[in-house]
Motif scaffolding. Structure first.
Motif, PDB file in Angstrom:
ATOM      1  N   TYR A  38       5.020   1.129  -5.762  1.00 17.66           N
ATOM      2  CA  TYR A  38       4.812   1.879  -4.516  1.00 17.66           C
ATOM      3  C   TYR A  38       6.060   2.618  -4.037  1.00 17.66           C
ATOM      4  O   TYR A  38       5.969   3.727  -3.524  1.00 17.66           O
ATOM      5  CB  TYR A  38       4.277   0.943  -3.431  1.00 17.66           C
ATOM      6  CG  TYR A  38       2.933   0.371  -3.808  1.00 17.66           C
ATOM      7  CD1 TYR A  38       1.846   1.213  -4.032  1.00 17.66           C
ATOM      8  CD2 TYR A  38       2.744  -0.998  -3.982  1.00 17.66           C
ATOM      9  CE1 TYR A  38       0.612   0.718  -4.412  1.00 17.66           C
ATOM     10  CE2 TYR A  38       1.515  -1.509  -4.357  1.00 17.66           C
ATOM     11  CZ  TYR A  38       0.447  -0.652  -4.568  1.00 17.66           C
ATOM     12  OH  TYR A  38      -0.756  -1.144  -4.948  1.00 17.66           O
ATOM     13  N   VAL A  82      -0.163   5.806  -0.623  1.00 16.93           N
ATOM     14  CA  VAL A  82       0.852   4.756  -0.774  1.00 16.93           C
ATOM     15  C   VAL A  82       0.847   3.865   0.473  1.00 16.93           C
ATOM     16  O   VAL A  82       0.827   2.632   0.371  1.00 16.93           O
ATOM     17  CB  VAL A  82       2.264   5.354  -0.976  1.00 16.93           C
ATOM     18  CG1 VAL A  82       3.308   4.242  -1.017  1.00 16.93           C
ATOM     19  CG2 VAL A  82       2.314   6.181  -2.260  1.00 16.93           C
ATOM     20  N   LEU A 110       1.667   5.072  -8.483  1.00 17.82           N
ATOM     21  CA  LEU A 110       0.698   4.453  -7.571  1.00 17.82           C
ATOM     22  C   LEU A 110      -0.297   3.598  -8.354  1.00 17.82           C
ATOM     23  O   LEU A 110      -0.574   2.454  -7.995  1.00 17.82           O
ATOM     24  CB  LEU A 110      -0.025   5.581  -6.819  1.00 17.82           C
ATOM     25  CG  LEU A 110      -0.860   5.233  -5.595  1.00 17.82           C
ATOM     26  CD1 LEU A 110      -0.048   4.451  -4.588  1.00 17.82           C
ATOM     27  CD2 LEU A 110      -1.360   6.528  -4.953  1.00 17.82           C
ATOM     28  N   THR A 136      -0.210  -0.179   0.744  1.00 17.88           N
ATOM     29  CA  THR A 136       0.771  -1.172   1.157  1.00 17.88           C
ATOM     30  C   THR A 136       0.482  -1.683   2.571  1.00 17.88           C
ATOM     31  O   THR A 136       1.332  -2.288   3.215  1.00 17.88           O
ATOM     32  CB  THR A 136       2.204  -0.588   1.092  1.00 17.88           C
ATOM     33  OG1 THR A 136       2.227   0.677   1.767  1.00 17.88           O
ATOM     34  CG2 THR A 136       2.638  -0.379  -0.343  1.00 17.88           C
TER      35      THR A 136
END
Ligand code: FE2
Ligand code: FE2
Length: 503
Positions: free
Chosen positions: A199, A232, A194, A236
């Protein structure tokens, strides 16, 4: 435990009758550890002391070292850190003949250094622990040492090292079938992925870890896995999924009673809300994380609490600073008003001898003091000519509206009086409550005087900026607005360090 106590007691009697001092020393120590687990610290200590003396009298230095290692553990759990360190070092010296004992003792010294934030020292101890376990082919010991090395390297942001150590720990954990250690390794390695913005790897690792923890029914570890998966998604841009996972993490941490997990998941959730402009919720979760971090016990949670609290406060300042600056853009203030008010106010607070907590309240209050202005119509805020009494009445509502916006937020510091009363004046001519004299908290007076100075020295919609001496002259005329010591301290500090700004 009752049976263990009975059996060790019998072993002690038999060993005493037959002068088996080795068995005696071993049994005394083990009985001591059982009593320690039963929360009888005095008895536990006494037994381990006897074990140490017995071992010493027969010159068995490894058994003596084992007794010291146990005593050091008791000290550690009782918060006697220097005493614990000294005994661990003595154990290390005495027990040099046993690599297994050396491995464990170095590991303990590593943990001790880690919770005190001495990461380089922790790294050195974990390395020594690894060397000891390697020398006797203790695979499980090695896997734990690699894992700890991965954790410290990650804390020090030595990502390549962390990658390598976690991979090594994982390989061994897999080979020896230690499923729980495998899950921990996968999850902590996910945090490295991370940090390095890998990712997909991070999510795959964390989900594999979650699968393992699910099979083991380890709810506490599951909470941490949800937290990493939520991060995560947040990083994103998948906000709804991130929120769901992070909320799962908080709920699961609460259900297991883990203060550390709840605090960390709350902080991550706050960062998500900040990123999506949900500032009230961000602050609610930051406050909750702050309260929880305050309850952490380094000895139980094996973490460096002061660094964690420091990091959280940085996040806190970043959130309120961003929020404060978002108000500036709609106001007639020039850019940087909140930041200047914050830094001058803290300098003034320090000059007045206010403590750290009050300084923190003042810094946060400075960022948020004009929050309520978001409800004042743009035309009024930026009106180039004089305000009508009605319009001024609307402006005067902003301290109250600020409090309304924060109604659901419980701060760990006294922020709300600053927001409500930063326009009150010592002579009773301020608003919204027309307080006078010492009815006004000193923190609000500090923001008030710095706010006036910054307003005078920057360009506004209705006039240009005054020079530094002009502003001080103007403030001299109305010095009755402030408590005399606040006014004088302002003149000693802020007025001297701040230079005139161009319009
Ligand atoms: Fe204001
Ligand atoms: Fe202001």
């Amino acid at each position: 435990m009752a049976e263990a106590i009975q059996a060790y007691g019998a072993a002690i009697s038999a060993a005493e009758r037959q002068s088996e001092r080795g068995v005696l020393a071993e049994s005394l120590r083990r009985l001591g550890v059982v009593h320690h687990l039963r929360d009888q610290p005095g008895l536990a200590r006494e037994l381990c002391q006897r074990s140490y003396q017995t071992a010493t009298s027969m010159s068995d230095s490894v058994l003596a070292a084992e007794a010291l290692n146990a005593l050091a553990g008791f000290d550690f759990e009782a918060g006697l850190i220097p005493e614990a360190r000294e005994k661990f070092y003595q154990a290390l010296e005495l027990g040099v003949a046993s690599a297994e004992l050396r491995g464990r003792t170095e590991q303990n010294l590593g943990i001790l250094a880690n919770i005190q934030g001495a990461l380089t020292e922790a790294l050195a101890h974990y390395r020594q622990s690894l060397v000891a376990f390697q020398s006797i082919g203790d695979d499980r010991g090695c896997a734990i040492a690699y894992h700890n090395l991965g954790m410290v390297s990650s804390d020090r942001e030595l990502w390549d090292d962390a990658d390598r150590y976690f991979r090594q720990s994982l390989d061994i954990a897999q080979a020896i079938g230690d499923v729980h250690l495998q899950g921990l390794g996968l999850l902590n390695h996910a945090e490295v992925h991370l940090a390095r913005q890998r990712y997909d790897d991070a999510r795959l690792n964390a989900e594999a870890a979650l699968g393992i923890f699910d099979r083991l029914d380890s709810r506490l570890d599951k909470a941490d896995a949800y937290k990493v998966i939520g991060r995560v998604y947040r990083e994103t841009g998948r906000h709804a999924l991130a929120e769901a996972r992070l909320r799962d993490a908080v709920a699961m941490a609460v259900s297991t009673g883990s203060v550390l997990s709840e605090a960390e998941a709350s902080r991550e959730l706050a960062l998500l809300y900040q990123g999506t402009g949900r500032n009230q919720e961000a602050l609610r979760f930051l406050n909750s994380a702050h309260r929880l971090f305050g309850r952490l016990d380094a000895r139980v949670d094996l973490v460096d609490v002061s660094t964690k609290v420091l990091k959280l406060e940085e996040t806190y300042f970043a959130v309120v600073r961003d929020w404060g600056q978002s108000i500036e853009s709609s106001d007639s203030y020039t850019y940087g008003h909140c930041e200047r008010v914050a830094s001058y106010s803290v300098a003034l607070a320090r000059e007045l001898g206010l403590d750290e907590g009050q300084q923190t309240a003042i810094r946060i209050g400075a960022y948020l003091h004009d929050l309520g202005k978001v409800r004042v119509p743009h035309e009024i805020l930026n009106k180039p000519t004089a305000l009508t009494p009605e319009e001024f009445g609307v402006i005067q509502m902003h301290p109250i509206w600020g409090l309304e916006l924060l109604a659901t937020v419980e701060f760990p510091w006294d922020i709300k009086p600053i927001i409500r009363w930063h326009h009150e004046k010592y002579d009773g001519s301020g608003y919204p409550d027309r307080l006078r004299g010492d009815e006004i908290p000193v923190s609000a007076q500090i923001i008030c005087i710095v706010d006036v100075y910054d307003a005078l020295t920057t360009t506004r919609s209705y006039r240009g900026a005054m020079s530094h001496p002009e502003a001080l002259g103007k403030m001299q005329e109305v010095r009755g607005w402030w408590r005399p010591d606040v006014y004088q301290a302002f003149m000693r500090t802020v007025a001297q360090v701040s230079s005139p700004r161009a319009a």
